[in-house]
Motif scaffolding. Structure first.
Motif, PDB file in Angstrom:
ATOM      1  N   SER A 133       0.820  -1.213   0.000  1.00 13.68           N
ATOM      2  CA  SER A 133       0.000   0.000   0.000  1.00 13.68           C
ATOM      3  C   SER A 133       0.851   1.259   0.000  1.00 13.68           C
ATOM      4  O   SER A 133       0.421   2.306  -0.476  1.00 13.68           O
ATOM      5  CB  SER A 133      -0.942   0.002   1.215  1.00 13.68           C
ATOM      6  N   ASN A 155     -10.132  -1.484  -3.994  1.00 11.97           N
ATOM      7  CA  ASN A 155     -10.036  -0.142  -3.421  1.00 11.97           C
ATOM      8  C   ASN A 155      -8.644   0.445  -3.607  1.00 11.97           C
ATOM      9  O   ASN A 155      -8.495   1.619  -3.967  1.00 11.97           O
ATOM     10  CB  ASN A 155     -10.411  -0.171  -1.937  1.00 11.97           C
ATOM     11  N   ASN A 158      -8.244   1.346  -7.276  1.00 15.39           N
ATOM     12  CA  ASN A 158      -8.921   2.592  -7.640  1.00 15.39           C
ATOM     13  C   ASN A 158      -8.184   3.812  -7.090  1.00 15.39           C
ATOM     14  O   ASN A 158      -8.167   4.880  -7.717  1.00 15.39           O
ATOM     15  CB  ASN A 158     -10.361   2.571  -7.122  1.00 15.39           C
ATOM     16  N   TYR A 159      -7.554   3.645  -5.924  1.00 12.26           N
ATOM     17  CA  TYR A 159      -6.764   4.738  -5.369  1.00 12.26           C
ATOM     18  C   TYR A 159      -5.535   5.001  -6.245  1.00 12.26           C
ATOM     19  O   TYR A 159      -5.225   6.153  -6.575  1.00 12.26           O
ATOM     20  CB  TYR A 159      -6.328   4.403  -3.945  1.00 12.26           C
ATOM     21  N   ARG A 162      -6.053   7.062  -9.408  1.00  9.78           N
ATOM     22  CA  ARG A 162      -6.153   8.519  -9.273  1.00  9.78           C
ATOM     23  C   ARG A 162      -4.843   9.210  -9.646  1.00  9.78           C
ATOM     24  O   ARG A 162      -4.844  10.397  -9.991  1.00  9.78           O
ATOM     25  CB  ARG A 162      -6.507   8.892  -7.827  1.00  9.78           C
ATOM     26  N   PRO A 202      -5.247   3.357   2.176  1.00 11.36           N
ATOM     27  CA  PRO A 202      -5.747   3.312   0.788  1.00 11.36           C
ATOM     28  C   PRO A 202      -6.570   2.079   0.456  1.00 11.36           C
ATOM     29  O   PRO A 202      -7.109   1.994  -0.656  1.00 11.36           O
ATOM     30  CB  PRO A 202      -4.464   3.372  -0.050  1.00 11.36           C
ATOM     31  N   ALA A 206     -13.534   4.544  -1.817  1.00 10.71           N
ATOM     32  CA  ALA A 206     -13.243   5.853  -2.420  1.00 10.71           C
ATOM     33  C   ALA A 206     -13.926   6.984  -1.681  1.00 10.71           C
ATOM     34  O   ALA A 206     -13.335   8.056  -1.469  1.00 10.71           O
ATOM     35  CB  ALA A 206     -13.656   5.848  -3.891  1.00 10.71           C
ATOM     36  N   ILE A 209     -11.982   7.772   1.419  1.00 11.91           N
ATOM     37  CA  ILE A 209     -10.731   8.432   1.050  1.00 11.91           C
ATOM     38  C   ILE A 209     -10.971   9.903   0.697  1.00 11.91           C
ATOM     39  O   ILE A 209     -10.169  10.780   1.042  1.00 11.91           O
ATOM     40  CB  ILE A 209     -10.065   7.678  -0.118  1.00 11.91           C
ATOM     41  N   ASP A 210     -12.099  10.175   0.032  1.00 10.27           N
ATOM     42  CA  ASP A 210     -12.409  11.555  -0.356  1.00 10.27           C
ATOM     43  C   ASP A 210     -12.537  12.484   0.840  1.00 10.27           C
ATOM     44  O   ASP A 210     -12.353  13.703   0.706  1.00 10.27           O
ATOM     45  CB  ASP A 210     -13.708  11.590  -1.167  1.00 10.27           C
ATOM     46  N   ILE A 215      -3.748  10.134   3.183  1.00  5.14           N
ATOM     47  CA  ILE A 215      -3.873   8.700   2.953  1.00  5.14           C
ATOM     48  C   ILE A 215      -2.488   8.090   3.101  1.00  5.14           C
ATOM     49  O   ILE A 215      -1.537   8.513   2.432  1.00  5.14           O
ATOM     50  CB  ILE A 215      -4.447   8.386   1.555  1.00  5.14           C
TER      51      ILE A 215
END
Length: 305
Positions: A133, A155, A158-159, A162, A202, A206, A209-210, A215
């Motif tokens: 991570s 997850n 998807n992080y 970004r 992370p 999402a 995380i937002d 993170i």
């Protein structure tokens, strides 16, 4: 004998056996406090992978879950690697198989396969490179391929997406501890501690995380809390990390984002099991040579980045 005396007796015996066996004890940040306290090194997956590679000893006692001990075994084929809690598995690692990786390769022949270290040795053997991570973004960025199969954690995938222009193809696995943390949890704890900074892992969803201020991997969280000028933090990961935060940053206040963020598999290791493991040199973790040789390439490629 009361519980405190029993703990001290076990700790003393473990220290004696550790010297006798020329052993090193590695413990993940999610272990119970008393196990963390007798470890030579406490850290996250990347730190422990590096430590397993560099420690000079005959025996490695891995206080964690199965894939971590497998990784230590792969990197140290000449050492005896023990997993005191033989039944400590990682459910996320079981969400992808080597056959499924081979299927993905057939479907996406031009894609690189990046496997989170939270995978079995067989899956690592089918991968191009591993990641943790804390280095996943860097690992993906180091690849020549523009298409990346990222497994098993959707997850984390998807992080990473970004921060990458590459096409990230996520497998639909997840960590049950982090995936069940919700925005409602965030709102409740923020309401109780409005001045606290929110740090999340992370592997969280999402939408969680937002809402975070930062993170980090588990060790990244510890480093940030210790160095940041802020005095209060909400910690969005498994609650075992709070022990290390109390030890290393006693002047800071840290609150769990969710009191339910508990990995029951990580908690299977206790002092009695560590002691018995050193006594008997069991349970010993082994990886078939053919699989270990291929998995080692993916792990070493990660460690070289």
């Amino acid at each position: 004998m009361n519980e405190s005396n029993m703990t001290e007796t076990l700790q003393d015996r473990i220290l004696q056996l550790k010297e006798k066996r020329n052993a090193t004890i590695l413990a993940h940040n999610y272990q119970v406090p008393e196990v963390q306290d007798i470890a030579d090194i406490v850290g996250d997956s990347l730190e422990l992978a590096r430590a397993a590679r560099s420690v000079e000893c005959d025996v490695v006692v891995f206080c964690g879950v199965d894939f971590m001990a497998e990784t230590a075994c792969i990197l140290n084929p000449e050492k005896t690697v023990l997993l005191p809690a033989e039944d400590a598995c990682c459910p996320m690692a079981s969400m992808i198989t080597a056959d499924e990786v081979r299927m993905l390769r057939r479907r996406f022949p031009d894609a690189a396969v990046v496997s989170y270290v939270n995978t079995t040795a067989e899956v690592k053997a089918e991968s191009d490179i591993c990641c943790t991570s804390s280095n996943a973004i860097k690992i993906v960025g180091s690849l020549e391929q523009e298409q990346v199969i990222f497994l098993p954690d959707k997850n984390l995938a998807n992080y990473v997406a970004r921060f990458s222009s590459k096409e990230i193809l996520p497998w639909q696995g997840f960590c049950f501890v982090h995936d069940r943390i919700t925005t409602d949890d965030v709102m409740k704890v923020h309401s109780a501690h409005p001045d606290a900074k929110l740090l999340v892992h992370p592997e969280c969803r999402a939408e969680v995380i937002d809402l975070a201020d930062h993170i980090f991997s588990t060790s990244g969280m510890i480093k940030h809390v210790c160095s940041a000028p802020d005095k209060e933090f909400i910690i969005g990961t498994e609650i075992g990390i709070l022990h290390q935060l109390e030890r290393k940053c006693p002047d800071k206040k840290c609150y769990p984002l969710s009191s339910q963020a508990v990995c029951t598999n990580m908690k299977r290791t206790d002092l009695a099991r560590v002691c018995e493991s050193l006594e008997l040199l069991k349970p010993r973790i082994t990886v078939p040579e053919e699989i270990a040789n291929r998995a080692r390439k993916a792990i070493k490629r990660m460690l070289a980045v």
